[in-house]
Design a protein around this motif. Structure first.
Motif, PDB file in Angstrom:
ATOM      1  N   LYS A 175      -5.590  -4.418  -2.773  1.00 39.90           N
ATOM      2  CA  LYS A 175      -4.867  -3.734  -1.693  1.00 39.90           C
ATOM      3  C   LYS A 175      -5.772  -3.500  -0.489  1.00 39.90           C
ATOM      4  CE  LYS A 175      -1.533  -1.426  -4.713  1.00 39.90           C
ATOM      5  NZ  LYS A 175      -0.971  -0.134  -5.157  1.00 39.90           N
ATOM      6  N   VAL A 176      -7.030  -3.181  -0.758  1.00 34.83           N
ATOM      7  CA  VAL A 176      -7.992  -3.008   0.337  1.00 34.83           C
ATOM      8  C   VAL A 176      -8.183  -4.325   1.089  1.00 34.83           C
ATOM      9  CG1 VAL A 176     -10.421  -2.561   0.888  1.00 34.83           C
ATOM     10  CG2 VAL A 176      -9.195  -1.060  -0.713  1.00 34.83           C
ATOM     11  N   MET A 177      -8.263  -5.424   0.333  1.00 34.20           N
ATOM     12  CA  MET A 177      -8.422  -6.735   0.956  1.00 34.20           C
ATOM     13  C   MET A 177      -7.217  -7.061   1.837  1.00 34.20           C
ATOM     14  SD  MET A 177      -8.567 -10.513  -0.765  1.00 34.20           S
ATOM     15  CE  MET A 177      -6.787 -10.443  -0.990  1.00 34.20           C
ATOM     16  N   ILE A 178      -5.999  -6.744   1.363  1.00 31.71           N
ATOM     17  CA  ILE A 178      -4.789  -7.002   2.146  1.00 31.71           C
ATOM     18  C   ILE A 178      -4.788  -6.155   3.414  1.00 31.71           C
ATOM     19  CG2 ILE A 178      -2.273  -6.810   2.144  1.00 31.71           C
ATOM     20  CD1 ILE A 178      -2.369  -7.370  -0.869  1.00 31.71           C
ATOM     21  N   THR A 179      -5.226  -4.909   3.269  1.00 27.84           N
ATOM     22  CA  THR A 179      -5.308  -4.035   4.445  1.00 27.84           C
ATOM     23  C   THR A 179      -6.310  -4.561   5.459  1.00 27.84           C
ATOM     24  OG1 THR A 179      -4.741  -2.099   3.108  1.00 27.84           O
ATOM     25  CG2 THR A 179      -5.792  -1.689   5.232  1.00 27.84           C
ATOM     26  N   ASP A 180      -7.463  -5.017   4.980  1.00 31.96           N
ATOM     27  CA  ASP A 180      -8.478  -5.585   5.870  1.00 31.96           C
ATOM     28  C   ASP A 180      -7.947  -6.841   6.563  1.00 31.96           C
ATOM     29  OD1 ASP A 180     -10.234  -3.601   5.207  1.00 31.96           O
ATOM     30  OD2 ASP A 180     -11.322  -4.776   3.709  1.00 31.96           O
ATOM     31  N   LEU A 181      -7.206  -7.667   5.838  1.00 34.23           N
ATOM     32  CA  LEU A 181      -6.612  -8.863   6.438  1.00 34.23           C
ATOM     33  C   LEU A 181      -5.618  -8.476   7.522  1.00 34.23           C
ATOM     34  CD1 LEU A 181      -6.154 -11.943   6.450  1.00 34.23           C
ATOM     35  CD2 LEU A 181      -4.435 -11.603   4.660  1.00 34.23           C
ATOM     36  N   SER A 182      -4.798  -7.474   7.230  1.00 36.72           N
ATOM     37  CA  SER A 182      -3.831  -6.990   8.217  1.00 36.72           C
ATOM     38  C   SER A 182      -4.539  -6.481   9.465  1.00 36.72           C
ATOM     39  CB  SER A 182      -2.978  -5.884   7.599  1.00 36.72           C
ATOM     40  OG  SER A 182      -2.135  -5.301   8.556  1.00 36.72           O
ATOM     41  N   ASN A 183      -5.605  -5.702   9.268  1.00 34.92           N
ATOM     42  CA  ASN A 183      -6.368  -5.182  10.408  1.00 34.92           C
ATOM     43  C   ASN A 183      -7.017  -6.306  11.205  1.00 34.92           C
ATOM     44  OD1 ASN A 183      -5.727  -2.576   9.665  1.00 34.92           O
ATOM     45  ND2 ASN A 183      -7.600  -2.267   8.481  1.00 34.92           N
TER      46      ASN A 183
ATOM     47  N   ALA B 103      -0.915  -4.397  -7.830  1.00 36.26           N
ATOM     48  CA  ALA B 103      -2.232  -5.032  -7.814  1.00 36.26           C
ATOM     49  C   ALA B 103      -3.330  -3.969  -7.877  1.00 36.26           C
ATOM     50  CB  ALA B 103      -2.390  -5.869  -6.546  1.00 36.26           C
ATOM     51  N   SER B 104      -4.564  -4.423  -8.071  1.00 38.04           N
ATOM     52  CA  SER B 104      -5.701  -3.505  -8.119  1.00 38.04           C
ATOM     53  C   SER B 104      -5.981  -2.928  -6.740  1.00 38.04           C
ATOM     54  CB  SER B 104      -6.946  -4.237  -8.630  1.00 38.04           C
ATOM     55  OG  SER B 104      -7.332  -5.242  -7.696  1.00 38.04           O
ATOM     56  N   GLU B 105      -6.697  -1.812  -6.713  1.00 39.53           N
ATOM     57  CA  GLU B 105      -7.025  -1.171  -5.440  1.00 39.53           C
ATOM     58  C   GLU B 105      -7.870  -2.088  -4.566  1.00 39.53           C
ATOM     59  OE1 GLU B 105      -5.911   1.653  -4.077  1.00 39.53           O
ATOM     60  OE2 GLU B 105      -4.574   1.696  -5.807  1.00 39.53           O
TER      61      GLU B 105
ATOM     62  N   ASN C 159       0.810  -1.228   0.000  1.00 37.94           N
ATOM     63  CA  ASN C 159       0.000   0.000   0.000  1.00 37.94           C
ATOM     64  C   ASN C 159       0.838   1.271   0.000  1.00 37.94           C
ATOM     65  OD1 ASN C 159      -3.049  -0.693   0.379  1.00 37.94           O
ATOM     66  ND2 ASN C 159      -1.965  -2.115   1.713  1.00 37.94           N
ATOM     67  N   HIS C 160       2.157   1.119  -0.145  1.00 38.28           N
ATOM     68  CA  HIS C 160       3.023   2.292  -0.164  1.00 38.28           C
ATOM     69  C   HIS C 160       2.745   3.126  -1.414  1.00 38.28           C
ATOM     70  CE1 HIS C 160       6.489   4.888   0.167  1.00 38.28           C
ATOM     71  NE2 HIS C 160       6.915   4.496  -1.018  1.00 38.28           N
ATOM     72  N   LYS C 161       2.518   4.426  -1.197  1.00 45.00           N
ATOM     73  CA  LYS C 161       2.245   5.331  -2.315  1.00 45.00           C
ATOM     74  C   LYS C 161       3.555   6.012  -2.738  1.00 45.00           C
ATOM     75  CE  LYS C 161      -2.347   5.159  -2.370  1.00 45.00           C
ATOM     76  NZ  LYS C 161      -2.565   3.933  -1.630  1.00 45.00           N
ATOM     77  N   LYS C 162       3.778   6.092  -4.015  1.00 40.80           N
ATOM     78  CA  LYS C 162       4.981   6.766  -4.496  1.00 40.80           C
ATOM     79  C   LYS C 162       4.587   7.887  -5.464  1.00 40.80           C
ATOM     80  CE  LYS C 162       5.725   3.434  -8.239  1.00 40.80           C
ATOM     81  NZ  LYS C 162       6.695   2.518  -8.876  1.00 40.80           N
ATOM     82  N   GLY C 163       5.503   8.825  -5.633  1.00 40.72           N
ATOM     83  CA  GLY C 163       5.245   9.908  -6.568  1.00 40.72           C
ATOM     84  C   GLY C 163       5.113  11.266  -5.895  1.00 40.72           C
ATOM     85  N   GLN C 164       4.807  11.281  -4.556  1.00 40.73           N
ATOM     86  CA  GLN C 164       4.714  12.565  -3.880  1.00 40.73           C
ATOM     87  C   GLN C 164       6.098  13.207  -3.749  1.00 40.73           C
ATOM     88  OE1 GLN C 164       3.179   9.800  -2.111  1.00 40.73           O
ATOM     89  NE2 GLN C 164       1.258  10.555  -1.314  1.00 40.73           N
ATOM     90  N   ARG C 165       6.128  14.511  -3.913  1.00 42.45           N
ATOM     91  CA  ARG C 165       7.405  15.220  -3.847  1.00 42.45           C
ATOM     92  C   ARG C 165       7.619  15.723  -2.437  1.00 42.45           C
ATOM     93  NH1 ARG C 165       9.079  20.215  -7.578  1.00 42.45           N
ATOM     94  NH2 ARG C 165      11.190  20.294  -6.811  1.00 42.45           N
TER      95      ARG C 165
END
Length: 401
Positions: A166-174, A161-163, A66-72
């Motif tokens: 990623k949401v499913m992985i986050t929910d699993l982590s939670n 992966a699709s959003e 879920n790491h976001k890249k591109g922000q300056r």
């Protein structure tokens, strides 16, 4: 409903203190009954032992995916400070553990035969073999090095992966984190059983071991907070670091000490960054990230408790292996979970460097949970206050002179 609420939402620190005191009283007044409470400690440790590998796997995988890249931002400077501070904290803990060695009273140690590593090459060989272990086997056997390797690999792969994935992985982590939080809520019963049975077997002199261990942990954390971190900040901003250090300790560290959760202290840290007039583009990312990877206090805990096990078992450690432990403790600390006592769950990983059996490693975790009322609070205070400290240092260094 009230019983459930008390178990899940009650003051955990107070409950652990009560469990600790009752354990001591039972060991002094009725030793035979105290010995039978070991089952409570075993249930608690076994629950942690079962959940910890899965927790580490999903947390690390989710964080990377879920790491976001591109922000300056000037996040590269912040991350360097985070990693440098965590490594130096682990190194300080290793040095302190050799200067003031501490041993522990572990019931299992008398029946254990060890084949300690003979050189740094053997340690590195074991490290590499564990790194490429089968993931299912790693989860079953509690091979945290293999678990971390697969979690990092899958996390990197799943960044594309699709959003929804990623949401499913986050929910699993939670979800896994929630289960571990439930287990941690039963720490008072587990500690009651561990303390009562251990004191009944070894006598009250074991309390001196706990006090010495706690003194070493707190002394090292204070040294990191008041000496090492200011030196790092001075190197970065080239000015007196102590006003900033004391501000962070006062306004972030004190709150984190009582919440015992870096994640729970994120809103406090964001408000402090705003008060310090730091760059929002930086602190909006660095503060949540710091709650995950900036873990100087965890590095201290992992190093000190691991070397306490090493000293207890009489394992000889050369300087190169000690330096490797500093690095491994820093890496372990970066993977520490956001729940109270999360760093303790990674002690078996560090212990595996010295071929310390899992049963002994988890007994050391039990000792850590016993002193965790103070240890984990101080650890979280150091971790969370340093998030703001290093973010501020990076922002100030970026300001025009």
């Amino acid at each position: 409903m009230s019983i459930k609420k008390n178990i899940l939402q009650g003051n955990l620190v107070l409950q652990i203190i009560i469990g600790l005191l009752f354990g001591i009283l039972l060991a002094v007044l009725v030793p035979p009954l105290a010995r039978s409470t070991m089952i409570l400690g075993e249930l608690f440790l076994t629950s942690l032992k079962s959940a910890a590998p899965v927790l580490v796997f999903v947390l690390v995988m989710s964080a990377i995916a879920n790491h976001k890249k591109g922000q300056r931002t000037n996040m590269s400077s912040v991350i360097v400070l985070y990693l440098l501070g965590t490594f130096l904290a682990g190194l300080c803990a290793v040095i302190a553990s050799f200067l003031f060695p501490v041993t522990l009273s572990l019931l299992q140690r008398e029946s254990i035969e060890l084949a300690p590593p003979t050189s740094i090459l053997e340690v590195m060989k074991n490290l590499l073999l564990n790194f490429v272990d089968n993931p299912v086997k790693a989860l079953i056997n509690g091979n945290f090095i293999g678990i971390l390797a697969w979690a990092i690999g899958l996390g990197i792969a799943l960044r594309h992966a699709s959003e929804q994935t990623k949401v499913m992985i986050t929910d699993l982590s939670n979800g896994v984190t929630y289960i571990v939080k439930i287990i941690i809520r039963f720490a008072p019963l587990g500690i009651f059983g561990l303390v009562a049975s251990t004191l009944a077997e070894t006598g009250l002199e074991v309390l001196w071991d706990y006090l010495r261990l706690l003194g070493l942990l707190l002394g090292t954390m204070l040294f990191v907070a008041l000496i090492i971190n200011p030196l790092i900040v001075f190197w970065k901003i080239k000015r007196n670091p102590y006003p900033l250090v004391f501000t962070c300790l006062k306004e972030s560290g004190v709150t984190a000490f009582f919440t015992r959760s870096s994640a729970a202290n994120i809103p406090v840290n964001l408000e402090l960054c705003k008060k310090l007039k730091l760059h929002e583009d930086t602190y909006s990312i660095s503060i949540p990230l710091g709650a995950t990877i900036n873990m100087a206090g965890a590095a201290v805990t992992i190093s000190v408790l691991t070397l306490a096990a090493v000293h207890t078992l009489g394992i000889k450690v050369d300087i190169f292996t000690a330096l490797l432990l500093s690095l491994v403790s820093a890496l372990c600390a970066c993977g520490a979970s956001g729940v109270a006592g999360g760093s303790l769950l990674l002690i078996p990983l560090a212990c595996s460097l010295f071929d310390i059996p899992q049963d002994v490693a988890w007994s050391v975790v039990g000792v850590g949970m016993t002193i965790g009322v103070v240890q984990d609070s101080a650890e979280t205070a150091l971790n969370s206050s340093t998030d703001v400290l290093f973010t501020a240092a990076a922002c100030m260094a970026d300001e025009p002179k």
